[in-house]
Each structure stands twice: as C-alpha cells, then as structure tokens.
Design an enzyme around this catalytic site. Structure first.
Site, short mmCIF file in Angstrom:
data_model
loop_
_atom_site.label_atom_id
_atom_site.label_comp_id
_atom_site.label_asym_id
_atom_site.label_seq_id
_atom_site.Cartn_x
_atom_site.Cartn_y
_atom_site.Cartn_z
CE LYS A 249 -53.83 6.71 -68.92
NZ LYS A 249 -54.21 5.34 -68.50
CG ASP A 254 -56.98 6.68 -63.34
OD1 ASP A 254 -58.04 7.30 -63.14
OD2 ASP A 254 -56.93 5.59 -63.94
CE LYS A 261 -57.14 3.67 -61.54
NZ LYS A 261 -57.26 2.56 -62.49
CG ASP A 273 -52.82 6.01 -65.53
OD1 ASP A 273 -52.37 5.08 -66.22
OD2 ASP A 273 -54.01 6.32 -65.51
CD GLU A 334 -58.07 7.29 -66.93
OE1 GLU A 334 -56.83 7.19 -66.93
OE2 GLU A 334 -58.81 6.37 -66.56
NE ARG A 336 -60.32 2.79 -72.85
CZ ARG A 336 -60.59 1.52 -72.61
NH1 ARG A 336 -61.57 0.91 -73.26
NH2 ARG A 336 -59.86 0.84 -71.74
#
Length: 482
Positions: A249, A254, A261, A273, A334, A336
C-alpha cells in the site's frame, strides 16, 4: 551514513570490543580477559557474581564491554534478549563515543542477534534540520564481527537485510512534502539501480488505460498524479518457476478524503500510510543485494488521499481493475481500494504466492496493539505456519485472523458487488475479506502492519517512527523457500 557490518578472523590487541558471554557465566573466560589487568578482572568477576548483564571496562586506550546472554524458554526468545542487549549496549557506546567496535561471541550463536539489535538501534533518520550539531552522523560507524561460528557470508547477508530495513525506515519517516507518489516511485528507481532489480513506473495515462478504478478514484481529490510501480528481481539462478509477488500500500498521505480524519493523533501521523510500499522495496533491495535465488515481483500503487476538487464521495460506486463494482461508503477506507487493483493485476504473473503489506486498519491495532502484525489469507497451512515461525524467529510476531465465509456478509452492498466498509466489529477481517475478492487464481496472504509500522514512542531497537517491520521476517521466510 548508517552503521555497516564487517567480518574479521581476529581483532587488534588494542581495540574497542564487546564479548558475548554464555548465560550463567560467573568467571571471566581466559579468551575474554587476555589483556585485562588483575584489578579489572576482579571487577568484572564481582559484577558477574552480582548477575550484571552488561559490564564495561575503560582501559583508557580502549574499552571492553561484556554482555551476558540471557537464556530464555526458546531459542527465538534468547535471540530477542540479545537484540535488546544490543540496544542497551548502544547507549554505553554512544556515551563513550565509540566509532568502531569489534564483537567476539563466546556463545558461538549470539553474534548476529546482538549485532542486529545494535545496528537497528544505531539507525537515525537524517531529517531536515539545518544546524551542524543535528546534521552530525552517529558516532558508531563500523561493527566488525569476529570469531568461530560465523562466516563472512552470514555477516554480509545480515548487513544486506539491515540496509533494506534502513531504506524502509527512511521512506516511512519522510514527510509528504518530500515524498509524493511521483517522488516515491523515483526512490524505487534509485533503489533498483543500487541493489540490482528492474523498475518500471506507470504514470497517470497508463493507469487510466489499464482502468485501475480503485487507484484512480482515491487519487481524484489530489493535485498530484498517482503512480503504479512494478519492480522485478529475476536472477538467472532463481529456483522458483512462478514468481512470488509482493504488494504494498502506497498512500503517501491520508487525510481520509471527504470522510476526513479527526485530529489530533490521527491525521498528523499519516505520512506513514505508505509503510507497506516501504516493506516491498526494502525486501526487494535485501533480496537483490544478497543475491537470493528467487524470482520476486513488487507492485506498489501510490497516491495521496485528499478531499479536494472532484474527490471521491461516500456513496459513490466505482469499477475496479478486475471489473467488480464497489460502493464506497467511507473514503477513509481507501487503502483496500488501491491494493485491490494491484492484487487483481498480480494475477497476470501467474504467481506462486502473493503477499501484501498495508497499514490498513485501526481495528488491527486495537486487537493486538503495536507488539505484532495481524495476518490472514488463502495460502495453505504449511505456508501460514512457515510465516509464523519466521515471525517468531525475528520477533516480528504474527497473529492469524480467520477469513470465514460469514465475514463476506460484512461487506455486502445493496447497489454494487461489494462495499468498502464493513461492520464495527472485526474491521481488520472485513478489510481482508474485501481484498480476498480480488485474489482469485493464486494463494495469498495479507499483513495488516498498522500497529508496528510506525511507533510514536521509542521501543528498544525498533526505535521511534518508521520501524521497517515485516522485512526481516519475510526475508527469513523467503530464504526458507530456496
């Protein structure tokens, strides 16, 4: 410059040296006391009788250190105790301003573990401070391992693995201002040139041509384009006829997108991330530098996740690279989405095994904390057990979660093939169940490294910030396949 390792058959008479003594040692062996004056020998003997595990002697021209191995229930725990002893030793070496250290192992089994803990502790992120004091490198620059039970090849291999961990830590510690998706791909190209593996970077036009709907959707709100990087290490001596594919990933920052968030203590850490992507390049670098005879491919979809412009909105339905449709109920789920495109793309290689790495869910952290990694997958029990053993051996421990059929209900959607959001319960599993839909045709294992990938407080040799977790354990697993 990071600490480098070397091997020597012996060490000079006057040299800073550390001796690893067997568990339960109460008298200093002759081989560790050859040049010690009587008073110093008596002092060490007294400390050994008092059950001290770390003893230091300043002989003015040089220093001697003595580390007593701690016998634990298993060999893996004994090795971990030595890694932690290496961390404690580093503090003494730093105070004594030791630049070069020789390591002599009188247990004949502990040198690599102590060196590993010491070297991982010695890592420091270069950072961006401008004052000269902050820019000074660590004093300890060279660690030379000496003696029986060791070979130059073993030391060189450990050094190659550690360099891979250092690379991953550097990338995870870099802020988005210095590491957007394009810059991350450039770092991959640089790593490939240095280690000896091929790198191909797909730009926005090629990603659109492939119709990678997950990656494109997450990137919609960003001012920066996405990248999709394909890294391949294929030595002529490769023992596997089908490649092993690593997927990471690469969300370089993010915000959560429109499902923003909450702050503090969530968004402010999200430069990490892309730790899964860092694992992939760190692993490939270690494998290539050590010339491990395996054909391995790395895939990294990379973008940031922002709420700007035409950003993906909750309730949107997107079509993935595989053709499946996804109802996006939360734009902060996001990772995934971009992983799913890469996992579906991996099928074209007809892989022997696919392993993916992602800081995917807070659920994994809440379940087992930062002490280990959640893993799950469709690979056979033998593979899952081998991974767990490698995790125990390196103390990057794994906890297997189930992927029972009933969990598919958690990601049902009334208007699309699946939803990207599961229930409040079993969040790490529903994320894995989502990924499973894109892994048809090959065995697969998913590693949710959200807990141990980035630490907010120092923890022994893992340090603070990016840890490079999963590189040492996966390397050990892959070496076991040769």
């Amino acid at each position: 410059m990071p600490l480098s390792l070397a091997y020597a058959a012996d060490f000079p008479a006057i040299a800073d040296a550390v001796f690893i003594l067997p568990a339960g040692t109460r008298e200093l062996p002759v081989t560790a006391a050859a040049d010690l004056p009587e008073a110093a020998r008596q002092y060490v003997a007294t400390r050994l009788q008092a059950d001290d595990k770390l003893i230091s002697i300043n002989q003015y021209t040089h220093h001697h250190y003595f580390v007593v191995a701690d016998e634990k229930k298993t060999a893996a725990l004994t090795a971990e105790a030595l890694r932690k002893a290496g961390h404690q030793l580093h503090a003494r070496l730093k105070a004594d301003k030791i630049a070069e250290l020789y390591l002599c192992d009188l247990t004949h089994t502990g040198a690599l573990s102590l060196a590993e803990g010491l070297a991982l502790t010695a890592y420091q992120f270069e950072g961006y401070k401008t004052d000269e004091k902050s820019k000074k490198p660590s004093t300890l620059q060279q660690l030379t391992l000496v003696g029986a039970g060791l070979s130059q090849e073993q030391v060189r291999e450990l050094d190659g693995v550690l360099q891979g961990v250092y690379l991953a830590r550097d990338l995870v510690n870099m802020p988005y201002s210095h590491l957007n998706a394009t810059q991350l791909a450039q770092r991959f190209e640089q790593a490939g040139e240095e280690a000896g593996f091929h790198v191909e970077v797909l730009d926005l036009v090629r990603i659109e041509a492939l119709r990678m709907g997950g990656l494109l959707a997450v990137n919609q709100g960003s001012p920066e384009p996405p990248t999709f990087t394909i890294m391949e290490y294929k030595p002529e001596s490769a023992t596997n006829t089908k490649p092993i594919v690593l997927v990471g990933k690469g969300v370089v920052f993010d915000t959560g997108g429109l499902s923003l968030k909450p702050t503090p203590n969530s968004m402010d850490l999200m430069k990490c991330d892309m730790a899964g992507a860092a694992v992939v390049v760190g692993l490939l670098s270690a494998l290539a530098k050590n010339k491990v005879p395996l054909h391995v491919i790395g895939l990294v979809p990379a973008t940031d996740n922002r709420p700007g412009g035409p950003a993906l909105a909750p309730g949107d339905v997107i079509t993935m690279y595989s053709g499946l449709t996804v109802e996006v109920m939360n734009t902060d789920a996001e990772g995934r989405l971009i992983l799913a495109d890469a996992l579906a793309f991996a099928r074209k290689y007809e892989p022997q095994l696919v392993l993916d790495y992602a800081t995917l869910t807070g659920s994994a952290v809440r379940a087992i904390g930062t002490e280990g990694t959640v893993y799950m997958g469709t690979a056979d029990e033998e593979t899952m057990l081998a991974l767990k053993k490698a995790g125990n051996a390196t103390h990057e421990r794994l906890v297997e979660f189930p992927l029972w059929d009933e969990y598919a209900d958690h990601i049902k959607s009334p208007i699309a093939d699946i939803s990207n959001l599961g229930k409040a319960e079993a969040g790490a599993i529903s994320a894995g169940k989502f990924l499973e839909r894109f892994t048809e045709g090959y065995p697969w294992v998913h590693f949710d490294i959200a807990g141990p990938a980035f630490l907010t407080a120092p923890d022994s040799y893992r340090g603070k910030g990016g840890t490079g977790t999963a590189i040492r354990s996966t390397y050990a697993f892959l070496k076991g396949l040769v």
